[in-house]
Design an enzyme around this catalytic site. Structure first.
Site, PDB file in Angstrom:
ATOM      1  CG  HIS A  95      -1.809   1.184   1.342  1.00 27.69           C
ATOM      2  ND1 HIS A  95      -2.685   1.578   0.353  1.00 27.69           N
ATOM      3  CD2 HIS A  95      -1.932   2.094   2.336  1.00 27.69           C
ATOM      4  CE1 HIS A  95      -3.320   2.677   0.733  1.00 27.69           C
ATOM      5  NE2 HIS A  95      -2.877   3.009   1.934  1.00 27.69           N
TER       6      HIS A  95
ATOM      7  CG  ASP B 167       7.121  -0.079   8.051  1.00 25.95           C
ATOM      8  OD1 ASP B 167       6.227  -0.116   7.197  1.00 25.95           O
ATOM      9  OD2 ASP B 167       7.166  -0.845   9.036  1.00 25.95           O
TER      10      ASP B 167
ATOM     11  N   GLY C  87      -2.642  -0.077   5.982  1.00 28.82           N
ATOM     12  CA  GLY C  87      -3.960  -0.622   5.663  1.00 28.82           C
ATOM     13  C   GLY C  87      -4.922  -0.673   6.826  1.00 28.82           C
TER      14      GLY C  87
ATOM     15  CG  HIS D 257     -26.124  11.732  -5.327  1.00 23.83           C
ATOM     16  ND1 HIS D 257     -27.099  11.903  -4.373  1.00 23.83           N
ATOM     17  CD2 HIS D 257     -26.580  10.761  -6.169  1.00 23.83           C
ATOM     18  CE1 HIS D 257     -28.113  11.093  -4.617  1.00 23.83           C
ATOM     19  NE2 HIS D 257     -27.821  10.380  -5.701  1.00 23.83           N
TER      20      HIS D 257
ATOM     21  CB  ILE E  33     -12.252  -6.312  -3.016  1.00 24.24           C
ATOM     22  CG1 ILE E  33     -11.900  -6.060  -4.469  1.00 24.24           C
ATOM     23  CG2 ILE E  33     -12.413  -7.792  -2.707  1.00 24.24           C
ATOM     24  CD1 ILE E  33     -10.530  -6.580  -4.860  1.00 24.24           C
TER      25      ILE E  33
END
Length: 204
Positions: free
Chosen positions: A12, A32, A69, A136, A166
């Protein structure tokens, strides 16, 4: 020189770093908290140390963003950076389609092919992932993740720290609570209370 610090050197983190590059950032440095990554090249970007080392060298950076993530960790670290005086950057891939009437809060990343339609608000440090769509008048809280290919219809509310899996679909006008997980490919046709996991068609 515009220098951006990114916390998170996973896959990511690579995606976020590329979006930063496409957005005109001249120098991109990864951090990290896995000390084993210090000094390593992640893609074409170098990991220079941990969050603690970022704080020590804060004056080198124009802004920072968290590319982790986990919704909880991402939001926690974003708030920590703000408490240390950092400017939180918002990154939007050039191929994303955002209404000029959409409101995207600091620390959020909008990835390639994503669509955000008018009068939708996206809270701080959220991930609007590849080729998802948010219609919207939606309101997304802080630390939300809308995964690749997910579709959120108009007028939906999504609470803080919720994750839409997903390819999931959320029917118009629904309320998704805080810390909800919607499974991959699920079709949500009813409101979901806080702290629930739902999956399937229809999602239960």
């Amino acid at each position: 020189m515009k220098t951006l610090a990114i916390i998170g050197a996973s896959g990511h983190g690579k995606v976020v770093a590329e979006i930063a590059e496409l957005s005109g950032w001249e120098e991109i440095v990864l951090f990290d908290d896995d000390v084993c990554l210090a000094g390593q090249e992640i893609g074409v970007w170098q990991v220079q140390g941990t969050t603690e080392e970022l704080i020590v060298n804060a004056d080198r950076f124009s802004a920072a963003i968290v590319a982790i993530g986990s919704n909880e960790v991402r939001l926690q670290k974003s708030n920590f950076l703000l408490s240390q005086g950092f400017k939180l950057e918002t990154l939007i891939h050039p191929s994303a389609t955002l209404s000029k009437y959409a409101d995207i809060k600091a620390g959020t990343v909008v990835m390639a092919g994503a669509v955000i339609n008018p009068f939708t608000s996206v809270g701080m440090s959220s991930i609007i992932n590849t080729s998802c769509s948010i219609d919207h008048d939606c309101v997304l809280g802080e630390g939300v993740h809308v995964s690749p290919g997910a579709n959120v219809a108009g007028g939906v509310e999504v609470g803080d720290l919720s994750w839409l899996g997903i390819g999931s679909v959320v029917k118009h006008g629904l309320k998704i609570g805080n810390s909800v997980i919607v499974g991959a490919g699920a079709v949500v046709v009813n409101n979901v209370p806080d702290n629930h996991v739902v999956k399937g068609i229809p999602a239960k």
